[in-house]
Design an enzyme around this catalytic site. Structure first.
Site, PDB file in Angstrom:
ATOM      1  N   TYR A   1      19.435  60.632  32.018  1.00 14.75           N
ATOM      2  CA  TYR A   1      18.173  60.372  32.738  1.00 14.75           C
ATOM      3  C   TYR A   1      18.500  60.080  34.212  1.00 14.75           C
ATOM      4  CZ  TYR A   1      13.177  59.355  32.707  1.00 14.75           C
ATOM      5  OH  TYR A   1      11.821  59.397  32.921  1.00 14.75           O
TER       6      TYR A   1
ATOM      7  N   LYS B   1      12.289  55.368  38.259  1.00 12.95           N
ATOM      8  CA  LYS B   1      11.323  54.614  37.440  1.00 12.95           C
ATOM      9  C   LYS B   1      11.439  53.112  37.711  1.00 12.95           C
ATOM     10  CE  LYS B   1       9.198  57.966  35.275  1.00 12.95           C
ATOM     11  NZ  LYS B   1       7.923  58.413  35.859  1.00 12.95           N
TER      12      LYS B   1
HETATM   13  P1  NAD Z   1       4.004  66.934  32.913  1.00 13.79           P
HETATM   14  O1  NAD Z   1       5.048  67.917  33.313  1.00 13.79           O
HETATM   15  O2  NAD Z   1       2.899  67.414  32.069  1.00 13.79           O
HETATM   16  O3  NAD Z   1       3.408  66.170  34.176  1.00 13.79           O
HETATM   17  C1  NAD Z   1       4.179  65.923  35.334  1.00 13.79           C
HETATM   18  C2  NAD Z   1       3.299  66.306  36.491  1.00 13.79           C
HETATM   19  O4  NAD Z   1       3.903  65.941  37.727  1.00 13.79           O
HETATM   20  C3  NAD Z   1       3.024  67.809  36.562  1.00 13.79           C
HETATM   21  O5  NAD Z   1       1.629  68.050  36.553  1.00 13.79           O
HETATM   22  C4  NAD Z   1       3.609  68.213  37.900  1.00 13.79           C
HETATM   23  O6  NAD Z   1       2.893  69.260  38.536  1.00 13.79           O
HETATM   24  C5  NAD Z   1       3.456  66.902  38.659  1.00 13.79           C
HETATM   25  N1  NAD Z   1       4.241  66.873  39.883  1.00 13.79           N
HETATM   26  C6  NAD Z   1       5.579  66.952  40.048  1.00 13.79           C
HETATM   27  N2  NAD Z   1       5.895  66.944  41.359  1.00 13.79           N
HETATM   28  C7  NAD Z   1       4.707  66.853  42.042  1.00 13.79           C
HETATM   29  C8  NAD Z   1       4.348  66.817  43.410  1.00 13.79           C
HETATM   30  N3  NAD Z   1       5.282  66.882  44.390  1.00 13.79           N
HETATM   31  N4  NAD Z   1       3.042  66.715  43.743  1.00 13.79           N
HETATM   32  C9  NAD Z   1       2.084  66.668  42.788  1.00 13.79           C
HETATM   33  N5  NAD Z   1       2.352  66.700  41.477  1.00 13.79           N
HETATM   34  C10 NAD Z   1       3.664  66.800  41.103  1.00 13.79           C
HETATM   35  O7  NAD Z   1       4.840  65.791  32.141  1.00 13.79           O
HETATM   36  P2  NAD Z   1       4.413  64.331  31.647  1.00 13.79           P
HETATM   37  O8  NAD Z   1       5.454  63.968  30.661  1.00 13.79           O
HETATM   38  O9  NAD Z   1       2.991  64.302  31.273  1.00 13.79           O
HETATM   39  O10 NAD Z   1       4.669  63.444  32.949  1.00 13.79           O
HETATM   40  C11 NAD Z   1       3.703  62.585  33.487  1.00 13.79           C
HETATM   41  C12 NAD Z   1       4.320  61.226  33.780  1.00 13.79           C
HETATM   42  O11 NAD Z   1       4.678  60.607  32.542  1.00 13.79           O
HETATM   43  C13 NAD Z   1       5.591  61.286  34.621  1.00 13.79           C
HETATM   44  O12 NAD Z   1       5.604  60.199  35.523  1.00 13.79           O
HETATM   45  C14 NAD Z   1       6.670  61.093  33.570  1.00 13.79           C
HETATM   46  O13 NAD Z   1       7.889  60.597  34.102  1.00 13.79           O
HETATM   47  C15 NAD Z   1       5.965  60.079  32.697  1.00 13.79           C
HETATM   48  N6  NAD Z   1       6.580  59.867  31.377  1.00 13.79           N
HETATM   49  C16 NAD Z   1       6.746  60.901  30.522  1.00 13.79           C
HETATM   50  C17 NAD Z   1       7.339  60.666  29.292  1.00 13.79           C
HETATM   51  C18 NAD Z   1       7.590  61.804  28.339  1.00 13.79           C
HETATM   52  O14 NAD Z   1       8.418  61.659  27.426  1.00 13.79           O
HETATM   53  N7  NAD Z   1       6.919  62.928  28.478  1.00 13.79           N
HETATM   54  C19 NAD Z   1       7.727  59.364  28.914  1.00 13.79           C
HETATM   55  C20 NAD Z   1       7.510  58.326  29.824  1.00 13.79           C
HETATM   56  C21 NAD Z   1       6.938  58.571  31.055  1.00 13.79           C
END
Ligand code: NAD
Length: 264
Positions: A158, A165
């Site tokens: 990670y 984070k």
């Molecule tokens: P996702 O890929 O569906 O969403 C991530 C989003 O970030 C995408 O829509 C992408 O376009 C956007 N993004 C990236 N760079 C960008 C920029 N410069 N400007 C605007 N948008 C941008 O994946 P997700 O898992 O739904 O991620 C959403 C959040 O949840 C993130 O912060 C991720 O770290 C967090 N998260 C995810 C998990 C998991 O296991 N999926 C667990 C904990 C936290």
């Protein structure tokens, strides 16, 4: 299960929906089913058609392209929020990115460029979007972002995203401390592993997903729907006394130091 709550006099901006699996979409679904008016921002035109599919046939929704690292895009986005809603009650930051090179190799070899990109996109944009939103936020408004437990404990590979984070969680506390006087709350949701596009870019995500489920007291991983319900609580008046917090929805896996097989 649908939570009965009426948000028909509320407005929200959800940033970071890439497709139906996005955690931002799970949150939007809860807001929409509570009657909230919701605007969306998407990173680039490549993602527009996926979002269009999700929004087809829904009333009171709109979408605008905005790269969260672009001041010009943020200025235009919040001008649109003002034009559409006049004010903003809920801001959802569901955005993260680290270059693949920063996660494939050793943490020790993280380049300055990859570090800056990961921290800029994944943590600083919470500060910049909150600043742009500030003039539109009414007392009782609430900001929610998404984090992951690798901020607190080492999750192999990670890497720099764990540092990003940690920065996001600290940012949440500093923003909460400054924005509380205006009646604005700021929290971050620490979600367990979920199968999304962002998750696919984490090397070894499949085994991370299985191990977290095995370790979890509930014997499974939490779901995007459960992230949506926690967000609804934190955003709405249900969470009116909660600010500056990192709140976990991970089926309890983060509380376990280790899992030991018990003799049957
Ligand atoms: P996702 O890929 O569906 O969403 C991530 C989003 O970030 C995408 O829509 C992408 O376009 C956007 N993004 C990236 N760079 C960008 C920029 N410069 N400007 C605007 N948008 C941008 O994946 P997700 O898992 O739904 O991620 C959403 C959040 O949840 C993130 O912060 C991720 O770290 C967090 N998260 C995810 C998990 C998991 O296991 N999926 C667990 C904990 C936290």
């Amino acid at each position: 299960m649908t939570v009965q709550i009426d948000l028909s006099d509320k407005t929200a901006l959800v940033m970071g929906v890439a497709n139906a699996r996005s955690l931002g979409w799970a949150i939007a679904e809860q807001l929409l089913s509570a009657g909230c008016r919701v605007g969306f921002s998407y990173q680039g035109e490549r993602l527009k058609s996926e979002l269009d599919k999700l929004l087809t046939g829904r009333e009171g929704v709109w979408a605008q392209q905005a790269d969260a690292t672009s001041e010009a895009d943020l200025t235009a986005l919040f001008a649109r929020v003002k034009e559409e809603f006049g004010h903003l009650d809920y801001l959802i930051h569901s955005i993260a990115f680290a270059p693949r090179t920063a996660m494939d190799g050793r943490f020790l070899d993280t380049t300055e460029a990859d570090w800056n990109t990961a921290l800029n996109v994944s943590a600083y944009t919470l500060v910049s979007t909150a600043r742009h939103a500030e003039p539109l936020l009414r007392p009782g408004a609430s900001i929610v972002s998404l984090t992951y437990h690798a901020s607190q404990k080492v999750v192999p590979k990670y890497n720099v995203m764990g540092v990003a984070k940690a920065a996001l969680e600290a940012t949440t506390r500093y923003l909460a401390s400054e924005m509380g006087a205006a009646g604005v709350r700021v929290n971050t949701i620490s979600a367990g592993p979920m199968r999304t596009i962002a998750a696919r870019s984490i090397p070894g995500f499949g085994s991370m997903f299985e191990k977290a489920a095995e370790a979890a007291p509930l014997g499974r991983n939490a779901t995007p729907d459960e992230v949506g319900k926690l967000a609804l609580f934190l955003l709405s008046d249900l969470g009116s006394g909660v600010t500056g917090q990192t709140v976990y929805v991970d089926a309890g896996s983060s509380i376990m130091a280790m899992k030991i097989e018990q003799p049957s």
